[in-house]
Design a protein around this motif. Sequence first.
Motif, mmCIF file in Angstrom:
data_model
loop_
_atom_site.group_PDB
_atom_site.id
_atom_site.type_symbol
_atom_site.label_atom_id
_atom_site.label_comp_id
_atom_site.label_asym_id
_atom_site.label_seq_id
_atom_site.Cartn_x
_atom_site.Cartn_y
_atom_site.Cartn_z
ATOM 1 N N ARG A 112 -30.018 14.980 -31.111
ATOM 2 C CA ARG A 112 -29.991 15.766 -29.883
ATOM 3 C C ARG A 112 -28.793 16.703 -29.901
ATOM 4 N NH1 ARG A 112 -32.267 15.392 -25.075
ATOM 5 N NH2 ARG A 112 -33.270 13.396 -25.567
ATOM 6 N N LEU A 113 -29.044 18.005 -29.669
ATOM 7 C CA LEU A 113 -27.983 19.006 -29.658
ATOM 8 C C LEU A 113 -27.524 19.367 -28.246
ATOM 9 C CD1 LEU A 113 -29.282 21.487 -32.401
ATOM 10 C CD2 LEU A 113 -27.841 19.459 -32.662
ATOM 11 N N PHE A 114 -28.273 18.911 -27.253
ATOM 12 C CA PHE A 114 -27.937 19.196 -25.849
ATOM 13 C C PHE A 114 -28.252 17.974 -25.006
ATOM 14 C CE2 PHE A 114 -29.435 20.070 -21.584
ATOM 15 C CZ PHE A 114 -28.393 20.811 -21.045
ATOM 16 N N TYR A 115 -27.390 17.696 -24.051
ATOM 17 C CA TYR A 115 -27.695 16.721 -23.012
ATOM 18 C C TYR A 115 -26.869 17.081 -21.782
ATOM 19 C CZ TYR A 115 -23.308 14.567 -24.604
ATOM 20 O OH TYR A 115 -21.994 14.341 -24.958
ATOM 21 N N THR A 116 -27.312 16.607 -20.637
ATOM 22 C CA THR A 116 -26.545 16.806 -19.414
ATOM 23 C C THR A 116 -25.865 15.505 -19.049
ATOM 24 O OG1 THR A 116 -26.633 17.400 -17.076
ATOM 25 C CG2 THR A 116 -28.602 16.360 -17.994
ATOM 26 N N GLU A 117 -24.602 15.587 -18.649
ATOM 27 C CA GLU A 117 -23.823 14.388 -18.373
ATOM 28 C C GLU A 117 -24.203 13.703 -17.073
ATOM 29 O OE1 GLU A 117 -20.759 17.465 -20.053
ATOM 30 O OE2 GLU A 117 -22.571 17.467 -18.785
ATOM 31 N N GLN A 118 -24.990 14.364 -16.230
ATOM 32 C CA GLN A 118 -25.237 13.806 -14.897
ATOM 33 C C GLN A 118 -26.013 12.499 -14.936
ATOM 34 O OE1 GLN A 118 -28.106 15.930 -12.362
ATOM 35 N NE2 GLN A 118 -28.462 17.324 -14.065
ATOM 36 N N PHE A 119 -26.687 12.195 -16.046
ATOM 37 C CA PHE A 119 -27.431 10.936 -16.155
ATOM 38 C C PHE A 119 -26.658 9.862 -16.911
ATOM 39 C CE2 PHE A 119 -30.922 14.214 -16.115
ATOM 40 C CZ PHE A 119 -31.233 14.018 -14.784
ATOM 41 N N LEU A 120 -25.401 10.140 -17.237
ATOM 42 C CA LEU A 120 -24.613 9.210 -18.055
ATOM 43 C C LEU A 120 -23.514 8.539 -17.240
ATOM 44 C CD1 LEU A 120 -24.278 11.412 -21.266
ATOM 45 C CD2 LEU A 120 -25.946 9.611 -20.791
ATOM 46 N N GLY A 121 -23.749 8.350 -15.953
ATOM 47 C CA GLY A 121 -22.738 7.770 -15.087
ATOM 48 C C GLY A 121 -22.801 6.252 -15.033
ATOM 49 N N TRP A 122 -22.234 5.698 -13.971
ATOM 50 C CA TRP A 122 -22.242 4.252 -13.779
ATOM 51 C C TRP A 122 -23.651 3.833 -13.371
ATOM 52 C CZ3 TRP A 122 -17.876 3.019 -15.843
ATOM 53 C CH2 TRP A 122 -16.734 3.792 -15.638
#
Length: 436
Positions: free
Chosen positions: A245-255
């Motif tokens: 994966r070359l792109f991801y959004t951090e908003q789904f990587l939280g607590w």
Amino acid sequence: MLLPRRLLRPRLAFLNLHFCRLLLGFGLLYGLAVNWARARSWRDPTSAFFAEDKAYEPAYSVQRGEQANAFLEHANNNTLPLHFQTKVSAHPTICVGITSVARRGANYLQGAVGSVLEGLTAAERGDLYLIVLIAHSNPAEHPAYVEPWLHTLADKVLLYDPDRVDVEHIRELETPEAKSFAREKGLLDYIYLLRACESVNTSYTVMLEDDVIALDGWYHRTKNALSLAEQQTIEEGVDKWLYLRLFYTEQFLGWNSEEWPAYLLFSLLAALGVVAIATAIRHCRPATTAYLPNEIIALLAFVMTPLLIILFFAAGRITMLSIPAGVHEMPKFGCCSQGLVFPQSRIGDLVSWYESKRAGYVDMLTEIYADENNEIRWALTPSVLQHVGSKSSKTNTPGDHKHRLTVSETIWNFMFEENDMEQLRREHKQQAEAEI
């Protein structure tokens, strides 16, 4: 009747000095820590200090877009360096496929193509085979199709071949009444482009959406990441992996709420650890007994420690437990399909899977396939792509929690905007010199 002196001056009188000093000192330090978290975490969507009004403002992606546009101007004026005119070498190792659909009021394709190619060395450009699919039954409906830069820069401008696809069915899916447009036609386009890249017989295929911006140096970072992915796959004792994966959004990587037992356990252990350490210090050094009565230990363990734990979580997972640079597994929460790299050997399996489903979103189908087959999924950190499309080919409905933004606009890599243009250029130059 006079009360005993010990009742008039209880033991808590001790706290007038030490307790107050401790509280005051902690309050000052805690205030500084909160200000640090606010200054550090405003780009972290998993943080309570996330500043939505500023975090979505583009910074580096604007600069990179200007570089891409300047590059396209050279292509239109026929003033490109020679290696962009000769294009691909006889034996490329990576096929880059971009599917593009015209969007009313927006034209993203030039930014994608320009940023993918701008700054590439002769060796890098020769190693890359670029295919752009104009995903319209009538290609003239796409504004880029009649522009010189597209045909100058792409190794192949792919159109629907009546011998390979049902063009009449494509026309039906292009009508406003075709409610399954994105779910069916989008998947058909993805399959068609994957097959086109497969026929080039490169080692890897990079599938990009047309509304992305690639950073300067994305190519050498991706090549290095692919080498690491292959090496780490072997070290894990398996012989294949599904994608990088070359792109991801951090908003789904939280607590994650499902991990609350672990969070609670570690929080309790932290509080108990403070009690144990303070008690051990008092036992080993009796001189500290006056400074560590039970009341002080209780304050440290059950007031100050919980407040620090709360601040830890409030600062955000990306801030406090940041993903280290490099290649790592991302089996969950890896949105979306803006940029995926597939090994040549896996394309056949994926195409068969997509065809069996007939319709669906590519990212979701790919994750279902990976989960069902226990596939390894790698991700490159930091992201080398940014999603800049505000007008999606799928949906533009407002987000539930970001009322001023569309769903498409919230697909954003926040750390990408912190890139420094000059630093990236130097890194790219050093990498090119090292390979000579």
